[in-house]
Enzyme design. Sequence first.
Site, PDB file in Angstrom:
ATOM      1  N   GLU A 269       0.848  -1.192   0.000  1.00 59.64           N
ATOM      2  CA  GLU A 269       0.000   0.000   0.000  1.00 59.64           C
ATOM      3  C   GLU A 269       0.886   1.244   0.000  1.00 59.64           C
ATOM      4  OE1 GLU A 269      -2.745  -0.376   3.284  1.00 59.64           O
ATOM      5  OE2 GLU A 269      -3.615  -2.217   2.463  1.00 59.64           O
ATOM      6  N   HIS A 292      -7.773   1.321   1.952  1.00 63.99           N
ATOM      7  CA  HIS A 292      -7.704   0.798   3.327  1.00 63.99           C
ATOM      8  C   HIS A 292      -8.487   1.698   4.288  1.00 63.99           C
ATOM      9  CE1 HIS A 292      -5.085  -1.866   6.130  1.00 63.99           C
ATOM     10  NE2 HIS A 292      -6.294  -1.664   6.649  1.00 63.99           N
TER      11      HIS A 292
HETATM   12  P1  NAI Z   1     -11.372 -11.233  14.840  1.00 61.73           P
HETATM   13  O1  NAI Z   1     -10.112 -11.692  15.446  1.00 61.73           O
HETATM   14  O2  NAI Z   1     -12.499 -10.818  15.709  1.00 61.73           O
HETATM   15  O3  NAI Z   1     -11.937 -12.411  13.879  1.00 61.73           O
HETATM   16  C1  NAI Z   1     -11.146 -13.143  12.993  1.00 61.73           C
HETATM   17  C2  NAI Z   1     -11.809 -14.519  12.802  1.00 61.73           C
HETATM   18  O4  NAI Z   1     -11.095 -15.223  11.791  1.00 61.73           O
HETATM   19  C3  NAI Z   1     -11.749 -15.373  14.067  1.00 61.73           C
HETATM   20  O5  NAI Z   1     -13.037 -15.901  14.339  1.00 61.73           O
HETATM   21  C4  NAI Z   1     -10.762 -16.476  13.702  1.00 61.73           C
HETATM   22  O6  NAI Z   1     -11.032 -17.702  14.346  1.00 61.73           O
HETATM   23  C5  NAI Z   1     -10.970 -16.583  12.209  1.00 61.73           C
HETATM   24  N1  NAI Z   1      -9.869 -17.210  11.477  1.00 61.73           N
HETATM   25  C6  NAI Z   1      -8.547 -17.153  11.765  1.00 61.73           C
HETATM   26  N2  NAI Z   1      -7.844 -17.830  10.844  1.00 61.73           N
HETATM   27  C7  NAI Z   1      -8.751 -18.331   9.962  1.00 61.73           C
HETATM   28  C8  NAI Z   1      -8.644 -19.124   8.788  1.00 61.73           C
HETATM   29  N3  NAI Z   1      -7.455 -19.542   8.334  1.00 61.73           N
HETATM   30  N4  NAI Z   1      -9.774 -19.467   8.154  1.00 61.73           N
HETATM   31  C9  NAI Z   1     -10.995 -19.068   8.612  1.00 61.73           C
HETATM   32  N5  NAI Z   1     -11.159 -18.307   9.710  1.00 61.73           N
HETATM   33  C10 NAI Z   1     -10.045 -17.937  10.372  1.00 61.73           C
HETATM   34  O7  NAI Z   1     -10.982 -10.096  13.817  1.00 61.73           O
HETATM   35  P2  NAI Z   1     -11.903  -8.929  13.257  1.00 61.73           P
HETATM   36  O8  NAI Z   1     -11.897  -7.789  14.178  1.00 61.73           O
HETATM   37  O9  NAI Z   1     -13.192  -9.483  12.805  1.00 61.73           O
HETATM   38  O10 NAI Z   1     -11.025  -8.464  11.976  1.00 61.73           O
HETATM   39  C11 NAI Z   1     -10.886  -9.292  10.833  1.00 61.73           C
HETATM   40  C12 NAI Z   1      -9.862  -8.690   9.884  1.00 61.73           C
HETATM   41  O11 NAI Z   1     -10.274  -7.403   9.474  1.00 61.73           O
HETATM   42  C13 NAI Z   1      -8.468  -8.523  10.502  1.00 61.73           C
HETATM   43  O12 NAI Z   1      -7.526  -8.968   9.542  1.00 61.73           O
HETATM   44  C14 NAI Z   1      -8.316  -7.047  10.652  1.00 61.73           C
HETATM   45  O13 NAI Z   1      -6.984  -6.642  10.528  1.00 61.73           O
HETATM   46  C15 NAI Z   1      -9.142  -6.543   9.484  1.00 61.73           C
HETATM   47  N6  NAI Z   1      -9.582  -5.159   9.635  1.00 61.73           N
HETATM   48  C16 NAI Z   1      -9.536  -4.344   8.534  1.00 61.73           C
HETATM   49  C17 NAI Z   1      -9.931  -3.031   8.613  1.00 61.73           C
HETATM   50  C18 NAI Z   1      -9.912  -2.173   7.412  1.00 61.73           C
HETATM   51  O14 NAI Z   1      -9.800  -0.957   7.539  1.00 61.73           O
HETATM   52  N7  NAI Z   1     -10.037  -2.723   6.237  1.00 61.73           N
HETATM   53  C19 NAI Z   1     -10.373  -2.452   9.880  1.00 61.73           C
HETATM   54  C20 NAI Z   1     -10.500  -3.414  10.964  1.00 61.73           C
HETATM   55  C21 NAI Z   1     -10.077  -4.708  10.823  1.00 61.73           C
END
Ligand code: NAI
Length: 411
Positions: A269, A292
Amino acid sequence: MSKLSLPKDKIKVVLLEGIHDNAVHALNVAGYTNVDCYPGALDGVALRDAISDAHIVGIRSRTRLTEQVIAQAPKLMAVGCFCIGTNQVDLKAAKMAGIPVFNAPYSNTRSVAEMVLGEMIMLYRGIPEKSAAAHAGKWLKSAKGAHEVRGKKLGIIGYGHIGSQLSILAEALGLEVQYFDIVNKLALGNAKACHTMEQLLRSSDIVTLHVPATAQTKGMFGATEIGQMKKGALLINASRGNVVDIDALAAALKSGDIGGAAVDVFPTEPASNDDEFVSPLRGIPNVILTPHVGGSTQEAQANIGTEVADKLITYSDNGSTLGTVNFMEVALPVQGTATRFMHIHRNVPGVISRINDIFSGKGINISGQYLRTDGEVGYVVVDVEADIEPGQGFRKALDAIDGTIRSRFLF
Ligand code: NAI
């Protein structure tokens, strides 16, 4: 308030980088009225001077708290990163100085979920193309290829904070939700769990990724996974840039195997808004590219202000370190009538027995003790049921224990 603890209005809080007013408000309401706010990031001598006598420092992503900077703030007892990332802080140095660091990983959950929801509607109506055409003076009035999302099957990969929030919102719009997670997650509403990712991919009209950055998720979505998706299905990635093979996605979009995509995060990015955004996805029709910004809303900033301030207040008031990113997590009961001491020390043998000796030597009963250690540092909180007066030498005795990093009386 304990007679022994520093009055809250003497606890100096320094907030840099224009942290949201919600943080100041939460601190003030909790009695922390000695709050200095700076609109921007500081570095060098200016940073040192600003935080030299601070007990609590709040930053966003641009202030670097290196080992050297931390060493120049001897009273510092907690750091709040009013953002998601914590790379700007030397977390190990902070831990070794007895300073827990807090952040706000989930304050923007709703913002991401809403953006993804909007994107799937836009993609199903071919809006990116129609909008770009209208900007260029062309009128693409047609229902061809335009669909409602109602009744479509949404496949969510990663059913965590964002994935599960999206699940609820999508069902309210009439989508049928299924999800795949490596952890057994409770299905919300009428959502259904898929046993394998392939099962989800083969049956979803829209696939959206909400997994964290781990070794396992790096490159987890490549040509094979894209090939398992239904022809013409949509792919959305607002998780991490290295989860999806962008070249494979570009190829599948060009061939029509994928009907559209929305991508918010990229393997590389631009470092700033002045740098060019380079991606093989540029110029492909029916692709929404965003810089992003999935979590970037005013509401998320406000939530971050409250969430991090609350964590700092809880730690300062009660000693609980829940949600810290660099320290032992200890959830403590409300203090009640006890006098509470906390002691942070290098994890060497004998510290706890010496702490206990200090109290038992004065015939004081310990009513509660909470201890967590890692390989390097130990954090113990001791509640005693005794009316301890200032000047009895407890802090001095605690600080004299070999290996002490810092000790404190709590409110
Ligand atoms: P979280 O930790 O609450 O949930 C992630 C889920 O993914 C968990 O349930 C976990 O068990 C599951 N998981 C882990 N590895 C996996 C795999 N190989 N296959 C399937 N499921 C798997 O995280 P949250 O808060 O929901 O965030 C998710 C993503 O969104 C993160 O990567 C975070 O960095 C990203 N994010 C992006 C933002 C943006 O501005 N685009 C802002 C906030 C978060």
